[in-house]
Design an enzyme around this catalytic site. Structure first.
Site, PDB file in Angstrom:
ATOM      1  N   GLU A  52     -31.746  19.211  53.290  1.00  0.00           N
ATOM      2  CA  GLU A  52     -31.399  20.480  52.088  1.00  0.00           C
ATOM      3  C   GLU A  52     -29.790  19.941  50.984  1.00  0.00           C
ATOM      4  O   GLU A  52     -30.336  20.075  50.482  1.00  0.00           O
ATOM      5  CB  GLU A  52     -31.211  21.428  53.887  1.00  0.00           C
ATOM      6  CG  GLU A  52     -30.768  22.800  53.282  1.00  0.00           C
ATOM      7  CD  GLU A  52     -29.319  22.282  51.835  1.00  0.00           C
ATOM      8  OE1 GLU A  52     -29.113  23.958  51.125  1.00  0.00           O
ATOM      9  OE2 GLU A  52     -28.098  22.428  52.332  1.00  0.00           O
ATOM     10  N   ASP A  53     -29.505  19.086  51.468  1.00  0.00           N
ATOM     11  CA  ASP A  53     -28.806  17.950  50.626  1.00  0.00           C
ATOM     12  C   ASP A  53     -28.709  17.038  51.225  1.00  0.00           C
ATOM     13  O   ASP A  53     -28.530  16.358  51.983  1.00  0.00           O
ATOM     14  CB  ASP A  53     -26.986  19.209  51.395  1.00  0.00           C
ATOM     15  CG  ASP A  53     -26.267  18.522  50.796  1.00  0.00           C
ATOM     16  OD1 ASP A  53     -26.602  18.414  48.747  1.00  0.00           O
ATOM     17  OD2 ASP A  53     -24.747  19.229  49.680  1.00  0.00           O
ATOM     18  N   HIS A 112     -26.094  21.473  57.016  1.00  0.00           N
ATOM     19  CA  HIS A 112     -26.581  22.390  55.812  1.00  0.00           C
ATOM     20  C   HIS A 112     -25.829  20.774  54.809  1.00  0.00           C
ATOM     21  O   HIS A 112     -26.143  20.439  55.257  1.00  0.00           O
ATOM     22  CB  HIS A 112     -26.048  23.335  55.920  1.00  0.00           C
ATOM     23  CG  HIS A 112     -26.155  24.433  55.463  1.00  0.00           C
ATOM     24  ND1 HIS A 112     -25.963  26.034  55.267  1.00  0.00           N
ATOM     25  CD2 HIS A 112     -27.780  24.391  53.556  1.00  0.00           C
ATOM     26  CE1 HIS A 112     -26.581  26.677  54.081  1.00  0.00           C
ATOM     27  NE2 HIS A 112     -27.927  25.584  53.726  1.00  0.00           N
ATOM     28  N   ILE A 114     -23.272  19.010  52.700  1.00  0.00           N
ATOM     29  CA  ILE A 114     -22.725  17.735  53.149  1.00  0.00           C
ATOM     30  C   ILE A 114     -21.173  17.679  51.952  1.00  0.00           C
ATOM     31  O   ILE A 114     -21.596  17.151  50.430  1.00  0.00           O
ATOM     32  CB  ILE A 114     -23.651  17.110  53.792  1.00  0.00           C
ATOM     33  CG1 ILE A 114     -24.587  16.035  52.527  1.00  0.00           C
ATOM     34  CG2 ILE A 114     -24.189  16.494  53.827  1.00  0.00           C
ATOM     35  CD1 ILE A 114     -25.618  15.007  52.539  1.00  0.00           C
ATOM     36  N   ASP A 166     -22.368  25.296  51.222  1.00  0.00           N
ATOM     37  CA  ASP A 166     -21.934  24.254  50.879  1.00  0.00           C
ATOM     38  C   ASP A 166     -20.247  23.110  50.894  1.00  0.00           C
ATOM     39  O   ASP A 166     -19.789  24.370  51.218  1.00  0.00           O
ATOM     40  CB  ASP A 166     -22.363  23.349  49.690  1.00  0.00           C
ATOM     41  CG  ASP A 166     -23.119  21.986  49.136  1.00  0.00           C
ATOM     42  OD1 ASP A 166     -23.029  21.565  49.806  1.00  0.00           O
ATOM     43  OD2 ASP A 166     -22.862  22.415  48.030  1.00  0.00           O
ATOM     44  N   ASN A 221     -23.046  29.171  46.878  1.00  0.00           N
ATOM     45  CA  ASN A 221     -23.811  28.849  47.636  1.00  0.00           C
ATOM     46  C   ASN A 221     -23.515  26.967  46.934  1.00  0.00           C
ATOM     47  O   ASN A 221     -22.446  26.298  47.640  1.00  0.00           O
ATOM     48  CB  ASN A 221     -25.555  28.830  47.224  1.00  0.00           C
ATOM     49  CG  ASN A 221     -26.749  27.911  47.507  1.00  0.00           C
ATOM     50  OD1 ASN A 221     -26.366  26.986  48.335  1.00  0.00           O
ATOM     51  ND2 ASN A 221     -27.640  29.020  48.252  1.00  0.00           N
ATOM     52  N   ASP A 266     -29.509  26.014  44.100  1.00  0.00           N
ATOM     53  CA  ASP A 266     -28.626  25.758  45.489  1.00  0.00           C
ATOM     54  C   ASP A 266     -27.854  24.576  45.220  1.00  0.00           C
ATOM     55  O   ASP A 266     -27.318  25.434  44.344  1.00  0.00           O
ATOM     56  CB  ASP A 266     -30.278  25.217  45.963  1.00  0.00           C
ATOM     57  CG  ASP A 266     -29.925  25.570  47.773  1.00  0.00           C
ATOM     58  OD1 ASP A 266     -29.018  25.403  48.195  1.00  0.00           O
ATOM     59  OD2 ASP A 266     -31.155  26.435  48.678  1.00  0.00           O
ATOM     60  N   ASN A 267     -27.785  23.393  45.489  1.00  0.00           N
ATOM     61  CA  ASN A 267     -27.478  21.991  45.369  1.00  0.00           C
ATOM     62  C   ASN A 267     -26.818  21.704  44.414  1.00  0.00           C
ATOM     63  O   ASN A 267     -27.703  21.934  43.154  1.00  0.00           O
ATOM     64  CB  ASN A 267     -27.261  21.469  46.723  1.00  0.00           C
ATOM     65  CG  ASN A 267     -27.596  22.279  48.247  1.00  0.00           C
ATOM     66  OD1 ASN A 267     -26.476  22.935  48.679  1.00  0.00           O
ATOM     67  ND2 ASN A 267     -27.868  21.753  48.486  1.00  0.00           N
TER      68      ASN A 267
END
Length: 353
Positions: A52-53, A112, A114, A166, A221, A266-267
């Site tokens: 995810e990250d 989640h 990082i 995040d 986010n 998202d990230n």
């Protein structure tokens, strides 16, 4: 007369509800289809249930959070989440599972977002991980003691950190974190989303102070920091925007601008040399939330060049319809390479040269 009034009220409420559903479909980009645009990529070994990250140190050491279990989204493994590390300067970079030592319940570990922080005093590396055990929100701080070993130092919880997505570390124990929900209460949050209230926020945390640092997001986010540490970038995923803030004395954030990206981003990652902003995005949020393996959610990677100029350049760098890569969340560049992670699928390493 009374019946007419009631009928008028019912009709008005129905019209409002219908309007909000159409608005939400628009926010989700439910009808969006994007043409495929690939890079020279291959799958990363050992990453089968999402990354995810991803964050990368300046020396090429990349950290990946894997196995996220998130409400409303698929998960293809019952195992707890894991952290991986890989050396991008190695001729054949391969993720290796990080060993975690210390007082942390690894059976409920659900990583989640990082971030890393390097202490200039002694070059110690600290890894900050958003963790959702039993779907709670807390932040874990680790010390990297060897290339493949983390020592858990501290768990941070606070009422303001109620739905953390995040994080970006700005000190050994201080960070900014995004809340993706307006309320910890699911019913209230659903109502806020339905009504379109921009009530999500960014929280600043330090051992001495915890406060809301920025607000006004439909859903906050991804978050990251510029190479010189002067600016903070925040993804308002439902607003299809990247907000730019300047850090001031006392860790105050001053809003400078918002850049439209046209996708559900998202990230956020930032090229440490060029300052280009890289985004892992969902081209169609409806396909993500209503997962169908026959029509899977796609992936979209967006880059923003010259984000601080009057005319930032927003470009699509990679697009897939979900048949190669589903639900991209992060794109992390390093020295001509690009790592692409996902919520629950695989991860890619791509050649940008």
């Amino acid at each position: 007369m009374k019946k007419i009034l009631v009928a008028a009220v019912v009709a008005a409420v129905a019209a409002f509800i219908g309007h909000r559903f159409l608005k939400l479909k628009g926010i989700a980009l439910a009808s969006r289809e994007v043409p495929v645009k690939h890079l020279n990529c291959h799958y990363l070994k050992h990453i089968e249930y999402g990354a995810e990250d991803i964050t990368i140190l300046r020396d090429g050491l990349a950290f990946l959070s894997t196995g996220l279990k998130f409400p409303g989204l698929p998960s293809f493994s019952d195992e707890p989440g894991k952290m991986y590390v890989m050396d991008l300067l190695h001729p054949k970079p391969t993720p290796v599972e990080l060993q975690i030592k210390g007082d942390l319940d690894l059976n409920s570990f659900n990583p989640h977002g990082i971030s890393t922080y390097t202490d200039e005093a002694d070059d110690s590396v600290y890894l900050f991980v958003v963790n959702h055990p039993q779907q709670k929100s807390q932040v874990e701080i680790f010390h990297l003691v060897q290339e493949n070993t983390l020592v858990h130092l501290k768990t941070i919880t606070h009422p303001l950190l109620h739905s953390v997505d995040d994080i970006v570390a700005v000190g050994v124990e201080s960070f900014y974190a995004t809340n993706y929900k307006s309320f910890d209460n699911d019913a209230l949050n659903t109502l806020a989303v339905f009504l379109g209230f921009p009530w999500c926020d960014v929280v600043y945390y330090s051992p001495k102070e915890v406060r809301v640092a920025a607000n006004g997001f439909l859903s906050a986010n991804g978050i990251n920091i510029s190479p010189e540490k002067r600016f903070i970038y925040v993804s308002d995923i439902m607003g299809h925007l990247i907000d730019v803030y300047e850090r001031k004395e006392g860790e105050q954030l001053v809003h400078l601008k918002a850049v439209a990206v046209g996708s559900l981003c998202d990230n956020i990652d930032v090229d440490h040399k060029t300052g280009d902003v890289w985004l892992g995005c969902h081209p169609n949020g409806m396909k993500l939330s209503m997962y169908n393996p026959e029509d899977p959610p796609g992936s979209e990677i967006i880059r923003i060049k010259n984000i601080h100029s009057d005319q930032p350049v927003v470009s699509q760098e990679y697009v897939d319809d979900g048949h190669v890569l589903m639900a991209s969340t992060v794109a992390a560049p390093y020295e001509g390479k690009l790592l692409i992670g996902t919520v629950f699928h695989k991860a890619l390493i791509c050649d940008l040269k």
